[in-house]
Design an enzyme around this catalytic site. Structure first.
Site, short mmCIF file in Angstrom:
data_model
loop_
_atom_site.label_atom_id
_atom_site.label_comp_id
_atom_site.label_asym_id
_atom_site.label_seq_id
_atom_site.Cartn_x
_atom_site.Cartn_y
_atom_site.Cartn_z
N SER A 112 0.88 -1.17 0.00
CA SER A 112 0.00 0.00 0.00
C SER A 112 0.92 1.23 0.00
O SER A 112 1.51 1.56 1.02
CB SER A 112 -0.92 0.00 1.23
OG SER A 112 -0.17 -0.02 2.42
N HIS B 112 -2.66 -6.51 2.95
CA HIS B 112 -1.65 -7.42 3.47
C HIS B 112 -2.17 -8.84 3.67
O HIS B 112 -1.42 -9.71 4.12
CB HIS B 112 -1.10 -6.90 4.81
CG HIS B 112 -0.24 -5.69 4.65
ND1 HIS B 112 0.26 -5.00 5.74
CD2 HIS B 112 0.21 -5.04 3.56
CE1 HIS B 112 0.99 -3.98 5.31
NE2 HIS B 112 0.95 -3.99 3.99
N GLU C 27 -3.74 -3.17 9.52
CA GLU C 27 -2.87 -3.66 10.58
C GLU C 27 -3.50 -3.44 11.96
O GLU C 27 -3.86 -2.31 12.30
CB GLU C 27 -1.51 -2.94 10.56
CG GLU C 27 -0.73 -3.11 9.27
CD GLU C 27 0.57 -2.34 9.29
OE1 GLU C 27 1.08 -2.02 10.39
OE2 GLU C 27 1.09 -2.02 8.20
N GLU D 123 3.02 -9.48 6.66
CA GLU D 123 3.92 -8.99 7.70
C GLU D 123 3.99 -9.91 8.91
O GLU D 123 4.48 -9.53 9.97
CB GLU D 123 3.52 -7.57 8.11
CG GLU D 123 3.70 -6.58 6.98
CD GLU D 123 3.43 -5.14 7.37
OE1 GLU D 123 3.08 -4.89 8.54
OE2 GLU D 123 3.60 -4.26 6.51
N ASP E 296 -3.51 0.56 11.98
CA ASP E 296 -3.23 1.24 10.71
C ASP E 296 -4.31 0.81 9.72
O ASP E 296 -4.18 -0.23 9.07
CB ASP E 296 -1.84 0.87 10.18
CG ASP E 296 -1.60 1.41 8.77
OD1 ASP E 296 -2.37 2.27 8.30
OD2 ASP E 296 -0.61 0.98 8.13
N GLU F 152 -2.94 5.17 12.72
CA GLU F 152 -2.12 5.59 11.57
C GLU F 152 -2.97 5.56 10.30
O GLU F 152 -3.73 4.62 10.08
CB GLU F 152 -0.93 4.64 11.42
CG GLU F 152 -0.08 4.84 10.18
CD GLU F 152 0.87 3.67 9.96
OE1 GLU F 152 1.18 3.39 8.79
OE2 GLU F 152 1.30 3.04 10.94
N ASP G 210 1.10 8.60 7.31
CA ASP G 210 2.03 7.81 6.49
C ASP G 210 1.91 8.26 5.04
O ASP G 210 2.68 9.07 4.55
CB ASP G 210 1.74 6.33 6.67
CG ASP G 210 2.59 5.44 5.75
OD1 ASP G 210 3.58 5.94 5.17
OD2 ASP G 210 2.26 4.25 5.60
N LYS H 75 9.63 6.15 6.49
CA LYS H 75 10.07 5.03 5.64
C LYS H 75 11.15 5.54 4.69
O LYS H 75 10.89 6.44 3.88
CB LYS H 75 8.90 4.47 4.84
CG LYS H 75 7.80 3.84 5.68
CD LYS H 75 6.61 3.47 4.81
CE LYS H 75 5.52 2.77 5.60
NZ LYS H 75 4.29 2.55 4.79
N HIS I 24 9.28 -0.42 8.55
CA HIS I 24 9.60 -1.35 7.47
C HIS I 24 8.61 -1.16 6.32
O HIS I 24 7.80 -0.24 6.33
CB HIS I 24 9.52 -2.78 8.00
CG HIS I 24 8.13 -3.17 8.43
ND1 HIS I 24 7.73 -4.46 8.63
CD2 HIS I 24 7.02 -2.43 8.70
CE1 HIS I 24 6.47 -4.51 9.00
NE2 HIS I 24 6.01 -3.28 9.04
N LYS J 235 8.12 0.14 13.70
CA LYS J 235 7.17 -0.83 13.13
C LYS J 235 7.97 -1.75 12.24
O LYS J 235 8.56 -1.31 11.25
CB LYS J 235 6.11 -0.12 12.27
CG LYS J 235 4.92 0.38 13.02
CD LYS J 235 3.91 0.99 12.05
CE LYS J 235 3.31 -0.04 11.12
NZ LYS J 235 2.30 0.55 10.20
#
Length: 439
Positions: A46, A159, A168, A209, A246, A290, A317, A342, A370, A393
């Site tokens: 994403s 994910h 997440e 993840e 998230d 997030e 983000d 990131k 990550h 993270k």
């Protein structure tokens, strides 16, 4: 060390595979001293549309068009020639030279993956040449704060192939006395969650993840399972192990509405989504949200921060893509109170550090992160300690590309010994889990 010994002798790059089986780039920088630095570049699923461009080959006959041979060639031919003889320890000059060589606004000429790989490898080589651990080379002698991990224990969204729209669901062992103990709290909660899922007839397969990817009826069910697991592991929800989310809302925003397609819950407005977050914070021990709204929904972020920012961490983000210019806009508009960092969103080590400095100047939190497509590279573990923000993270408690970062942090904590620090970035949240009244 003699400056000449830090001169770049050669740079190489080649394709490797990331944790999802897609190609990514590994770069090696060799110095005249004989020291080498190696870096592997992560890749996101994403991604924000304002991110620096990850160069892919687009050749359908190789890796479904995802090959990175063009980026590798750019490193071996254009970048290696351009940087040969340069002092690798002059990180800012190296990175600025790469930006100028590329010449585009989003690093599309050489590829952000090519540029970042070289930037990271140069830092690793310089640290080796100066006989310093990477965290100390990047952060100085004061770099000794270990980060609180935000562990993605239930995967959804892009994910995982399941019914969860939010991407997440995380546990945050911020109440532990040390990083090593935080890792233990997290691992024990992760295994307790596996047991809880199994007992209730849910799948315990994992997503990108490393978190579990069950088909659940709702977000509330995910939270209830996690809180039950925290209790089962013997910890106090909120005080010792809190939770975070998230949603990655850009991935389910369509035509100004937020569409819960995976769960079949339908479309809701910005205001309804804000009500949903208020309900979650009222009901569960959440310390961080997030990307609660889409990357261009500044109004939604401002409303969320005005509503809950005094109680929890509101992280941007996709909104910021680690870009100082976007972060400054967020500061001016009070859009969030924290930023996800990131390296591959912006494309060089120097620019990433500048993004963090922008956060520091505003008194904002920042979280080193990550990507969903990862490798065994542990650069971000050292980087998190070097930057001293106190949060990282890097995925769940399974899959070796995630655990490599945690294990590196254990090494760093051991190296630092009594100088190591571990403290919660959420100390100001004195009423975690208590009801929130909507203004």
């Amino acid at each position: 060390m003699n400056k000449a010994n830090c001169a770049i002798k050669a740079i190489d790059a080649f394709e490797i595979l990331d944790s999802r089986g897609h190609p990514t780039l590994r770069v090696t920088a060799e110095l005249e001293s004989g020291h080498r630095g190696v870096a592997s570049v992560p890749s996101g699923a994403s991604t924000g549309r304002h991110e620096a461009l990850e160069l892919r080959d687009g050749d359908a006959t190789r890796y479904n068009g995802k090959g990175v041979q063009k980026a590798a060639t750019n490193v071996r031919k254009r970048i290696a020639k351009h940087l040969k003889g340069r002092d690798a320890s002059e990180q800012e000059r190296i990175d600025q030279s790469l930006i100028e060589l590329d010449g585009s606004e989003n690093k599309s000429a050489l590829g952000a993956n090519a540029i970042l790989g070289v930037s990271m490898a140069a830092a690793c080589a310089s640290a080796a040449a100066l006989d310093l651990p990477l965290y100390e080379y990047l952060g100085g002698a004061e770099a000794r704060r270990l980060p609180v991990p935000m562990m993605n224990v239930i995967n959804g969204g892009q994910h995982a192939e399941n019914s969860l729209d939010f991407q997440e669901f995380m546990i945050v062992p911020h109440g532990a006395p040390s990083f090593g103990e935080a890792l233990r709290y997290g691992a024990e909660t992760f295994h307790a969650l596996k047991s809880v899922l199994h007992e209730r007839g849910h799948s315990t397969a994992v997503g990108d993840e490393g978190g579990f990817a069950p088909n659940l009826k709702s977000n509330d069910e995910a939270w209830e399972l996690i809180v039950d697991a925290i209790h089962k592991a013997g910890y106090r929800p909120g005080a010792e192990v809190a939770v975070a989310v998230d949603p990655a809302a850009s991935s389910f925003c369509k035509d100004g509405e937020y569409v819960f397609e995976k769960s079949g819950a339908g479309a809701i407005s910005r205001d309804r989504l804000l009500d949903l977050y208020t309900h979650m914070v009222r009901t569960y021990p959440i310390v961080s949200i997030e990307d609660g709204f889409a990357e261009d929904d500044w109004e939604g972020f401002r409303a969320l921060t005005a509503m809950l920012g005094h109680r929890i961490q509101i992280v941007g983000d996709d909104l910021y893509v680690t870009n100082p210019a976007f972060i400054r806009r967020g500061i001016e508009q009070h859009a969030t109170n924290a930023v996800l960092i990131k390296l591959n969103q912006i494309g060089t080590v120097t620019e990433t550090v500048k993004a963090i400095e922008t956060c520091r100047q505003a008194g904002w939190n920042y979280v080193i992160s990550h990507r969903s497509g990862e490798t065994e590279d542990t650069f971000i573990a050292d980087f998190a300690v070097a930057m001293g923000g106190g949060q990282i993270k890097t995925g769940s408690l399974s899959r070796s590309e995630r655990l490599a970062k945690y294990n590196r942090l254990l090494e760093i904590e051991r190296e630092l010994g009594s100088m190591a620090k571990y403290e919660s970035p959420f100390k100001r949240l004195e009423r975690v889990g208590e009801p929130v009244e909507r203004a």
